[in-house]
Design an enzyme around this catalytic site. Structure first.
Site, short mmCIF file in Angstrom:
data_model
loop_
_atom_site.label_atom_id
_atom_site.label_comp_id
_atom_site.label_asym_id
_atom_site.label_seq_id
_atom_site.Cartn_x
_atom_site.Cartn_y
_atom_site.Cartn_z
N ASP A 72 28.52 -40.27 -10.68
CA ASP A 72 29.88 -40.73 -10.90
C ASP A 72 30.61 -39.60 -11.62
O ASP A 72 30.26 -39.25 -12.76
CB ASP A 72 29.84 -42.01 -11.77
N TRP B 40 29.60 -47.30 -18.34
CA TRP B 40 30.97 -47.74 -18.06
C TRP B 40 30.91 -49.23 -17.75
O TRP B 40 30.04 -49.68 -17.01
CB TRP B 40 31.52 -46.94 -16.87
N LYS C 247 42.18 -39.24 -13.46
CA LYS C 247 42.39 -38.60 -14.77
C LYS C 247 42.87 -37.16 -14.60
O LYS C 247 43.83 -36.75 -15.25
CB LYS C 247 41.12 -38.58 -15.62
C1 LMR Z 1 38.01 -46.51 -18.30
O1 LMR Z 1 36.79 -46.37 -18.42
O2 LMR Z 1 38.72 -46.97 -19.20
C2 LMR Z 1 38.71 -46.09 -17.02
O3 LMR Z 1 37.79 -45.55 -16.14
C3 LMR Z 1 39.56 -47.15 -16.45
C4 LMR Z 1 38.77 -48.23 -15.78
O4 LMR Z 1 38.99 -48.48 -14.60
O5 LMR Z 1 37.93 -48.87 -16.41
#
Ligand code: LMR
Length: 405
Positions: free
Chosen positions: A211, A130, A246
């Protein structure tokens, strides 16, 4: 001379910054397949029925909006513990659950706490991960490295490479693990692979930080938390950041929690005092509304059942869109996208590159991440054809350009 001469302009945030670009785009049509937000079949962020009913109950009660305790209300924390670890752990005193500002807030709180231990030499995140993981842990002062996770050429999980990597890490390295629906690849370890990963982490005295942002988006609430439920049996320290953005469609309310497992009551008391101190210095006390909604739904049997079926519907729609997407690609003679069906969660790591992403944005008003991540949960029957057609065009254009060199 300005006060700010020494700071330089930073690049836009790869996810939220992209949404800003999208908002300023005046073209029609335009589709935001960048940010991880579930949209219904009409392209709207849904307001869940369970949430509406909880909000109605709260409205009827009209409670005053007093300060919450720094770590949030016990009832919210207990309900969260139950959802994460199962009913047998809802009052487990060795797990401390603290309300946090979404999953990001929970990760950052955990990071700040780990920094205070002075025992964590390094934080490792998956390659890829992420987009915000590195930012969060570096901002808390950690050195961040990546562990092997995904091979874009084969679309496969790099299990053996990961195990070898973990075994070489110094004690107390914190390993950030996506508990399910890996973001961005959508590829998770199998049950057996998880077992070996967790065993290795335990054996080598590493600290797992799970996470969990998509509980309910893969199989069901219980299975999607199975890695936590396995790890807790080891009775070794670990942390969990979970988000309700979500699965409650409550993105803007920033509801999440940080859960920390620690073996002794004495340690728990110390940890709690530090969490309170960190929270107090950052935002004092958490916000009330979103957590009340979540708590109401989680603790009311009828609302919980409605919520469960709503999450099931969202999950089903995403699976349907995955299948439709692969089919639509095939109709465009793009047969190499069948791997999308093996991925889980909101995203597909499509294999498209930055050049494709830029062209999709500039020529077609389609926003995907520069990494090639596409939010499948933002596709619907009305935009699917437009999107696959545009992707096919940019892929073919790039191939022609490459051939003409
Ligand atoms: C994403 O990965 O798009 C979401 O978790 C929103 C974010 O905060 O990045």
């Amino acid at each position: 001379m300005s006060l700010y001469t020494e700071i330089t302009k930073l690049p836009r945030d790869p996810i939220i910054g992209l949404t800003e670009l999208f908002k300023n785009d005046r073209r029609v049509p335009k589709y935001n397949l960048g940010v991880g937000v579930y949209l219904d079949e009409h392209g709207n962020v849904p307001v869940l029925e369970s949430v509406k009913r909880a909000a109605q109950l709260l409205y009827e009660k009209r409670e005053p909006c007093a300060y919450l305790p720094m770590g949030g209300l016990d009832s919210f924390c207990e309900a969260t513990k139950k959802l994460l670890f199962g009913p047998e752990h809802s009052s487990n005193a060795n797990i401390m659950t603290t309300q946090a500002l979404g999953g990001t807030g929970a990760l950052r709180l955990g990071a700040e706490l780990l920094q205070r231990t002075k025992k964590v030499p390094l934080v490792v995140i998956s390659e890829p991960s992420w987009e915000n993981h590195r930012n969060i842990f570096e901002s808390a002062g950690f050195k961040v490295k990546t562990y092997p996770y995904y091979d874009p050429n084969t679309n496969c999980f790099l299990f053996t490479q990961l195990l070898t990597f973990l075994k070489k890490l110094p004690k107390h390295t914190t390993v950030i693990l996506h508990a399910n629906c890996h973001n961005p690849t959508g590829i998770d370890p199998s049950e057996e692979q998880w077992q070996e990963i967790l065993d290795t982490i335990r054996k080598f005295d590493l600290i797992p930080f799970f996470d969990l942002a998509y509980q309910g988006f893969k199989n069901n609430f219980k299975d999607d938390a199975s890695v936590l439920r396995t790890y807790i049996k080891f009775e070794k320290p670990f942390l969990v950041a979970n988000s309700f953005s979500k699965n409650f469609s409550l993105y803007g309310e920033r509801v999440g929690a940080l859960s920390i497992f620690s073996g002794s009551l004495e340690e728990c008391t110390k940890i709690q005092s530090h969490l309170k101190n960190i929270i107090r210095s950052l935002y004092s006390t958490p916000p009330t509304y979103g957590q009340k909604i979540v708590e109401k739904v989680l603790s009311n049997e009828k609302l919980y059942a409605i919520w469960q079926s709503e999450v099931q519907l969202m999950r089903g729609r995403i699976t349907e869109m995955r299948n439709q997407l692969v089919k639509a690609f095939e109709e465009e003679n793009l047969t190499s996208f069948s791997f999308i069906k093996d991925q889980h969660g909101m995203f597909s790591y499509s294999g498209l590159g930055t050049m494709h992403a830029v062209q999709l944005r500039e020529k077609f008003g389609i926003y995907i991440l520069d990494s090639g991540r596409i939010c499948i949960a933002a596709l619907n029957k009305n935009n699917l054809k437009y999107v696959t057609n545009a992707i096919s065009t940019v892929i073919n254009e790039k191939t022609i350009q490459a051939k003409s060199f």
